[in-house]
Structure formats: structure tokens, C-alpha cells
Design an enzyme around this catalytic site. Sequence first.
Site, PDB file in Angstrom:
ATOM      1  N   CYS A  60     -20.115  16.442  36.136  1.00  0.00           N
ATOM      2  CA  CYS A  60     -20.187  17.305  34.955  1.00  0.00           C
ATOM      3  C   CYS A  60     -21.453  18.158  34.926  1.00  0.00           C
ATOM      4  CB  CYS A  60     -20.105  16.468  33.687  1.00  0.00           C
ATOM      5  SG  CYS A  60     -21.207  15.054  33.662  1.00  0.00           S
ATOM      6  N   GLU A  90     -23.488   5.980  28.211  1.00  0.00           N
ATOM      7  CA  GLU A  90     -24.031   7.328  28.395  1.00  0.00           C
ATOM      8  C   GLU A  90     -24.467   7.901  27.052  1.00  0.00           C
ATOM      9  OE1 GLU A  90     -22.424   9.141  32.355  1.00  0.00           O
ATOM     10  OE2 GLU A  90     -20.961   9.494  30.768  1.00  0.00           O
ATOM     11  N   HIS A 145      -9.183  12.872  28.567  1.00  0.00           N
ATOM     12  CA  HIS A 145      -9.900  14.132  28.791  1.00  0.00           C
ATOM     13  C   HIS A 145      -9.013  15.372  28.882  1.00  0.00           C
ATOM     14  CE1 HIS A 145     -13.077  11.285  29.787  1.00  0.00           C
ATOM     15  NE2 HIS A 145     -13.954  12.240  29.858  1.00  0.00           N
TER      16      HIS A 145
END
Lengths: 628, 628
Positions: free
Chosen positions: B392, B308, B130
Site C-alpha cells: 500500500c 496496524e 476490500h
Amino acid sequence: MIRMQALRPVPHTRVTLTDAFWAPRIEVNRTATLPHVRQQLEATGRLAALDLAWRIGMPNKPHHFWDSDIAKWLEAASLSLAAHPDPALEADLDMIIERYANLQHPSGYLNSYFLGIDPSRRWANLRDAHELYCVGHLIEAAVAHHAATGKRTFLEVMCRAADHVCAEFGWGRDQRRGYPGHEEIELALVKLAAATGERRYFEQARYFIDARGQQPHYYEIEARLRGDDPRAYWAKTYEYVQAHVPLREQTTVVGHAVRAMYLYAGATDVAAATGDTGLLAVLEGLWKQLVDTRLFVTGGIGTSGDNEGFTRDYDLPDEDAYAETCAAIGLVFWAQRMLATTGQGQYADMLERALYNGVLSGVGLDGTRFFYENPLASGGQHAREAWYSCACCPPNIARLLAGLPGLFLGSSDDSVWMHLYAQGRASVPVAAGVLSLSTQSCYPWDGAVGVTVEAAPGAPLALRLRIPGWCVRWRVRVNGAPLESAVLENGYLVLRRVWRAGDRIDLQLGMPVRFTYPHPRIRALAGRVAVERGPLVYCLEGVDQRERDLELLALDTSAGPAAFKPHHDHHLLGGVTLLRGPARRLGAAGGLYRSRPLSGDVTDATLIPYAVWANRARTEMRVWGRST
Amino acid sequence: MIRMQALRPVPHTRVTLTDAFWAPRIEVNRTATLPHVRQQLEATGRLAALDLAWRIGMPNKPHHFWDSDIAKWLEAASLSLAAHPDPALEADLDMIIERYANLQHPSGYLNSYFLGIDPSRRWANLRDAHELYCVGHLIEAAVAHHAATGKRTFLEVMCRAADHVCAEFGWGRDQRRGYPGHEEIELALVKLAAATGERRYFEQARYFIDARGQQPHYYEIEARLRGDDPRAYWAKTYEYVQAHVPLREQTTVVGHAVRAMYLYAGATDVAAATGDTGLLAVLEGLWKQLVDTRLFVTGGIGTSGDNEGFTRDYDLPDEDAYAETCAAIGLVFWAQRMLATTGQGQYADMLERALYNGVLSGVGLDGTRFFYENPLASGGQHAREAWYSCACCPPNIARLLAGLPGLFLGSSDDSVWMHLYAQGRASVPVAAGVLSLSTQSCYPWDGAVGVTVEAAPGAPLALRLRIPGWCVRWRVRVNGAPLESAVLENGYLVLRRVWRAGDRIDLQLGMPVRFTYPHPRIRALAGRVAVERGPLVYCLEGVDQRERDLELLALDTSAGPAAFKPHHDHHLLGGVTLLRGPARRLGAAGGLYRSRPLSGDVTDATLIPYAVWANRARTEMRVWGRST
């Protein structure tokens, strides 16, 4: 012992089926399944494990439940032998039994894994290690072998094993309070007590029922003795093994479905034999909770693969149903015992539903391909397999089919009970003598059942003919005369008289096609409908339809179930009655979300019995169809 | 660069909403959500991590994506500041930006986790770590901060960080061929190029789009450099990160839904800016595949929590829908860019659907309780939470709402485009000058929209008013006169003339209640119906019904959607238009399987907008109701 049981079983050797539905299955079981399973026991090292020959580095490391696979085959073979003499099979049985006799520890302890691979852990983990479960299956096999052959070797081996179990576990000061993590030995010990007349085996079964789930909790005690943290139990809850509380405090069917069924079956035996109405009431409550909230329409049970068992009320999906073959078999065993104990037809109804649908779907027509899971819908991903690494189901269905005729009839002092119907003959012992019958029927393809008395004792005797719960209209004639005032008791039509050879009963069970709608709380089945006829649940297989994408095929229910016409096809799937009826091919064009209800072109749909699905090409399947 | 984009955005600072639907949400976002998220950033150690103060044994171990949470808050706060001066907030921003400036490595590298906790692993695992994602969000924040304040500190920090990224990754001989495991930096670099006029940032975005999924596969190379087995990738497939093949070869939306949306959004920017019609065609194909097979009716996307993200075509359950808030926000970003690039109303339709439903459901009315997952049904197990360990969503919706007015309008050389409708005012720069408008409307509660020209340039100009895809009947008047022959182009009504101050347009969008039926291939929704009105998807909440067990409540669709009457309640849920219509209370008595179709007593049902569910008691909810 007080005998509460209303009914005695009629041994399978006294009943011969000559019908087109079951007789071929029993024959395939004898000629294909038994050799196939025998070969798999050999090929996978299960039989070799009896000689304690496995060493590190070899293939086929033995597993602690392998004896149960062998035992179920030994039981199946013995049951088959009893009905169909076969010297080669008998010799093979003797050879394997001899290996078990040689394997047995002087103490009586018997388990090929713990004797060969891990001797220090004997009886160290009843929660997980399946030793009592394996002993139970071996006891059942020994009882069947003794009944089939009269030989005592195996029975004596298993009496020694049972005596060892009786010594190890019990309420005594020097005994451990253990009980099996996988129940089964309870019902086996009841059988052993009956076969030997030794009450101590029955008392041991009762002990296992009563000790289960008591505090202090045995599985916590034995975990600490092993140096394990009891809270680290992989299954997370003792509900998995029905040991979260004592059975008498249980009100909900929970955990691993096969274990639950075997426990309830054994407990029903204990309740019946001891006249324990309190325990029977607990079992009746569990039964009601099962059938009201946790049962698939096929008689399958156990929603989830995670625990091979129960989840929540109304959690009964179709494609994701686990519905293990062994669990449906377990339900048959429990239903058989509830029926024998109470004489109530509702239990025979369930026995029939499970047997003709969720059990029979577990074995292919060739007898060598099996289902472990029996989903009620498939996108084509499901296929039968020749064997499973956890191979409980194939030998389990083999023993069920080998002894199947034993499920058809029951007797009580003054009655002969006909639970299930098929063409065949039987001789049933009653107090006054023996009643011999022959039946003429195409059941389950047709609801006409003719019963001819071949020989009868001279005393009055009630013939009790089950009127299935699914049957709304029926009629009966005795020697050609309609019976207007027959008594229906607990789902059985009672025909009482002094029967004479040549007497003839004609029972006509109305068997129209039925639509079945799910309870609104079953979320996964909203808007769906199943089709049944007689004892059979039907299904759609893609291979039979013009529209093979079954999600686009909606059954047209507007004209009622009578628009679905039975048609017997002698060549298809061993000979089955198909149903054909109106349907719609739904439009797949267009977007995900539409402003108009689904509509479609007129087409038709063909349904086959669920029991014979997945015997042709791999294809989609639905028990629960869309309905227009 | 060739500009393919048909439309330029109208900055949120040029649009003021004064309506009853969005304006209160934006105000709550400013006064409640921004302070709440700020407090959580502090309380969870995210801000402290900027000072590299964490040591082993302390609570709140930093995580490699924490910078993205801070960045989204910085962006949200900057967007808010631009529309609503707030010296204290501005000072707070300066302080945090200062900490980032101090944190930055002399090379330009910027990531609080890898600078503080794990310096040896910088850029070692682009697949999972990330870093580029965090830099991307910080770039977006810096661009927003510069636009809001004119200050250059943050922008310059992020230009240095971007320059470092440009130097590290690219096609050059001394560069690595890496690209982000979590896409986001692509669209951020396009924004940075626009804010600075520096083409190299745009070229870097293009590089990341083009390098993705090429062979030899970078994630295999970097795994081997780390000493890892590339086959041991926890997500099992590079589809998870849309890197299984190059984007230009992709035809199916796959993997993690947020990543997919951000990638497609950035790629749309690149395609638009370079006139790359081939890439645009790929994106149009992916769009079509998404909306035709993998989209929830709420505009939510991503079925499974496991990845997800996306699973299979038509795998669109209600209760088990994942539908992450960030994924719906990502769909808004992609739709915004497809709309800007093509000027086609279908993209505005989707932007509106996601915004008014699957995005807005992600934040509670109080602005401090959030949903990460947005299921379309609930048994009562779902409740909003103040924060998530993977946080998030809260700052993402904060930045979306802070900049929301920027989604309403667009401009091109000779046109002003009205994509969304709400009461408010705007001044839109066009080639000939500035068009100032005010709008009068109760949208989305009512379909009447009045537009008054406040000031206009003297040249001919087209006002393009979107006619939503859901709207079947509409009419328009200009200065009171019906317009019979208005041109509808790509979903926009084109009104071209020399506009003068005081000109008045009255648009009436018919907004009847609609029933929406799912595609027959969506297995989980067979037999169900949704209710919509205007841009809003409605739902049933148990708390509003006489029959609170929603599985037993069936909407009676027999009288059509007009039987469901709108009723505006000023007091409920901040003021919403409810729908009330006929329903049936299904009988729950009786067994699991019944011979009759479901029936029930007459009752009624109340529906509320999905966007405002779960703002009262914890209760059942259904978007897809049973229908009679």
C-alpha cells in the site's frame, strides 16, 4: 570424589530464626501455605491422579508435570516437619508416599501421567515431557523426608526410580543418550548420592551434564523415533533448554530461566565434587554474563513470557519483566552452590538480593496468594492469585521458606560462615566440635548484628562474617573492643580466635538509603532511578502516594539519598521500614510534546520494600521511578 | 449542498515548486518512483491479474486488494501527467484503463480478484474483503485521470462501478446496509460527485458514513449469511474498522490507523458539504483526542503492528512505533480537509508536521526504497525495501508527491491562503480574478520567505500567510515597510489590500533549534528529549557520530537548544541542514546497576532531519535522545 566445596551447608534444623522479618514468613508458610497448597493439590485432581482414576470425560485431566507440584509440597512439608513436629502432617505424608509406592511400575518407572494416561509414550519425548524433572523433584522430596523422619519408604521408592533412570540413560551401549528437557534431576541425584552414599547417582548427574547438547543431537533422534520432524520444534531453538551446544561450550545464559538455573546449580555440584575447574570456569563465566547483562535489580531473571526466559543483553524492562518466581528461586539455588564451592561473598550478595526481593515478592503476606511473574512496574493490572494452572511457583516458594534457615550459615573445617543475618540461634558442627551462637538483630530494618557465643570448642576457629557488597561503611567490636585490623577475605570479615561462651561480637553494617542507576544500555530505564536500603529494593505503590498516578510522580534526587528517611511502621504490611523523601508531582496538563522540561509541584513519596508489594489494594507500582 | 468549507483547494497544476527540498523529490517521484512501482505492478502479477489469467499452481496468486495498488499508481501517474506531459505514460495509462474497461462486469462490478478468482464471494464480506476500498481508489484515479487528460473512458468505467455500489448498498428496502471494512470510498465518492456534478455519489458517501456501526450490525448479518460465526472475527473488535458504534458516537481514535484517517477524511468532506456541525464537532473531538494522546512527534500514528493502529493513550514508544507511512499520509488527507473546512492553522501545523517527517521518511532519496513502518528509533535492524507483499505504501506516497503542490495554497472568495512555504510560483483563482505569485525561499532550511505579486485582480484581497505553531518570533514587511499591526487570525497573518504586480512581502519566520520534551505519561520516553527546527524533527544516526552506540550518547541540554548549531551541507543526503551540538559519551564499563548517576566524557552529536534517515549505511537511529 574430590571435594572442592569450601563450605558445607548447615542444615535448617540447626538454625532457628526468631526475627521479625523471616520467622513470621516461615510460620505463615507452615500454617497457611502448606495447607493451602495441599488443598489445591487435592482440588485440582493432582493427588487423585496418583490413583490412576482419571478417565476421558472427567474434569482435571492430568498433566505430565503434576508430580513435580506434589513433590515440591512433599519436600516443603518434610522440611517443615523436621523443624516442627506435626503428627498429622507426618501421617498425611505417609499416606501420599504410600500412593506413590503403589503407583510405581515394577521397572522403577514413576510418573503419574505416563503411567495413567499415556503409557506408550514413556521416555518418548525427554525434550518436552518433564518425566526426569518430576523424578528429580520426587528425589529431593524423598531425601528431605528421610532426613526429617528417618523413614526409608520414600527414599527406597526413589532409589528404585533413580536406578531405573540410571539404567535407561547413559553412555553404555544399551543405553539411550537422553537427558532432561527440563533440568532438575541433576542436582537431585547429587543429593540422593549424598543421602545414600551411592556414587552411581552422582555419576548419573554427571552423565546428564555431559551428555547435554552433544551431537548427534538426542532430541533429533528421539523426535525421528516418534515420527516427528525435529525442525518442527515448537520452541524453535535448543537454546530454550540449554541444549544447543554442550554446557562446556556455553558462554551465554539462554532460554527458559528456571531450567537454566537448575542446570547450572546441578553442574556446580558436579564441578565441585569432581574438582572440575574447567566446568567451574564455564559456570563462573555464565554467572558473570548473567549479572553483567541479564539480571533485574530485584534478583529476578528472565525477561520474556514467550520462552519464560532470557532474551538479549540489557533487555531489562520494568513493566514487561517476566521474572518468574521460580527463576529467582533457581538463582538462589545456583548462588548457594557457587558460594559453597568458592566461598566468595559475591554469590551470597546475589543470594541475598534474590531472596529478599524477587523471591519473596512471589508470595503474599497471607501465604495463600502468589505471583508467578514479578514485574518491576505495574499499571495496576497485576494481582496475586491463589493458584496457577501451571502451578510450579507456589510449592516452590513453600519449600524454599520451609528450609530457609539452611541458607544462613556455612561451615568449613576451621570456620563458621555467616552469610545472612537475622535474629536467632544456631549450632554449627566444625572439625573440633560444635559452635553454638545466638544473634540479636533487627536486620534487614537495621544493620546492627550482635553475635553471642553460647558454646564453643576449645580450638581456634574463624568466624567469617559477610560484609554485604552493598555495605560501604561497617565496624565491628569483639567483647566491646573495636577491631582495627580485621581481615576481609572474599567479602567476609575473618575473626579467628579460641572462642569462649559469652564472647560477644557487635557488627554494625552501615545501611544508608541508596540511589541505584541503571546501565545506559538498558533502554527501558533511561532517566530512572531505584531506591535501595540494605538488602532491600524499594518500590512506589500508588496507594501510598498523594499523587497516585505514578507516572506523574518524580523522585527528587537533588538532595541525595539521605533525604529519604527510614521510618518503621509496626502496623503496616506486617511491620516494615518505609522510606519517605522529596518528590515532584509532574504537570499532566498540556500537549503530548512540550518545549520545556518537565517540572512539578513539591510533594513527597513513600516507598515500601518491593517484597511486600501487592498486599493491599490493586494499585500502580514502580521500582524504577522517574527522577527529577 | 451547503458549502461549509472555508477554503477551496488550489489544484497542483496551478502551483510549481522550484525549491531545493520538494522539487527534487517530485522529480525523483516522476522519474524513479513511478517507473519503479509500474515495474513492480507488472513483476508481481498485479497487472496480469486484470486479464483474469491466473490459474491454480501459477505464482503470484492475486489478492483482493491488488486493485488498490494499481489504482494508486494510476492516480499518481495521472497527477504527474497533469503537471508534466508524457505521451508514453499517457499511452500506458490508456492501456491499463482499457484493461479495466474490459474487466468490468456488465453490472458495473469491478474487482480483479473477485471477478477472476472467487466470483461467488462478491460483496460477501465487506468487513474484510476490500472491494469498496479498491473501487474507491479506482474512482480517485479516474477523477485524476479525467482532470489530467480530459478523457472520459476511465471516469465512465468508475461511474458505472459507483452506480453499481449505489444500487447495492443503501437505506432502500431492496438494498443491503453494508459499508466498507476498509474505508476510503467515502472520500472518493465525494471527489466523483465534484468531478461529475452527480449528487448521488455524494449521498452514497453520506450513507456509508451514517450506516457504519449501526445496529443490527451489518458485519454480523453478513457473517451469518456466509455461515461464519460473527464472534470468530479475527480482529476481535469492530473498533479495528471503526464500526463498533456509529461514527457520531465515537470519541476515541481506535483501530487500524489508515482506515481511521480515511474515514475521518471522508466524514469531514460530508460534514463540510452538508453543514453538519454535529458531525464536525465529533471530528474535532477525535482530532483533539488524537493529537493530545496518540500522536508520534513525527506526525506518525498507530502504535502497534498487531492491528496496524491505535492502542492506548500515551502508548507512544520509539523503537516499537509502527507509524505506517500510509497512516501519516492519511493524517495529511484528514488535516487537509479539516483545514479547508475550518481555516484553522492548527490543521496546517499537523499537515506540515506529518508531511515533512512521518510521511517523507517513508520514501528513500532514490525514490525506489520505502519504509512501511517508520519507527522513531532503531538498533540498526530497519532498512528500506523495494516493495512489500502488502504494497500500500509505495504507490500511496507516489500519488501524494505527484500532487504535493496542491497542498500548499488555498483560496476563498476574498482570500488566498498560504499554508506551506517553498520557492515556486502559483496562480490562484479568486472571486475577482486570478492572483499570481512567486515565492523566494530556502524553507525549510531557513525561515525567510519572499512573496512577489506577479499579477493581481483590481479588487481588495487578503493574503493569509500561515504563522506555524512552532514559530514564536516572526516579522513581516510589505514593500519594505515593517507591518506593526498585522492581524493574526486562526494562525494566519491577514494582509488585506488591493495588490498590484510588483508588490513584495517579506516574511521572516524565526527558526531556532528547539528541544521537545514528551508528556510524562509517555512511559517509554521518560528522560528523553527530541530536537526540532522549523517543521523538521531531527534524529541521531549512528553513522554520523563519534560514539556510534547511540544508547551511550546523551545530548547535553544544559546550554540550551541554541548550543545546537545549524550547518548546511550541500552534498549530504541531497543537501540538508545538519545540527551539531554538545553531548556526552556515557560510560558503559561497570555493572548493570550503579550507585552514581550516569556521567560521560564531553563529545558532540550530529543530527539530521528524520525524513532522510536510513539513506546511507544501516545504522542505529534515535529521534528521542538521552539527555544529560
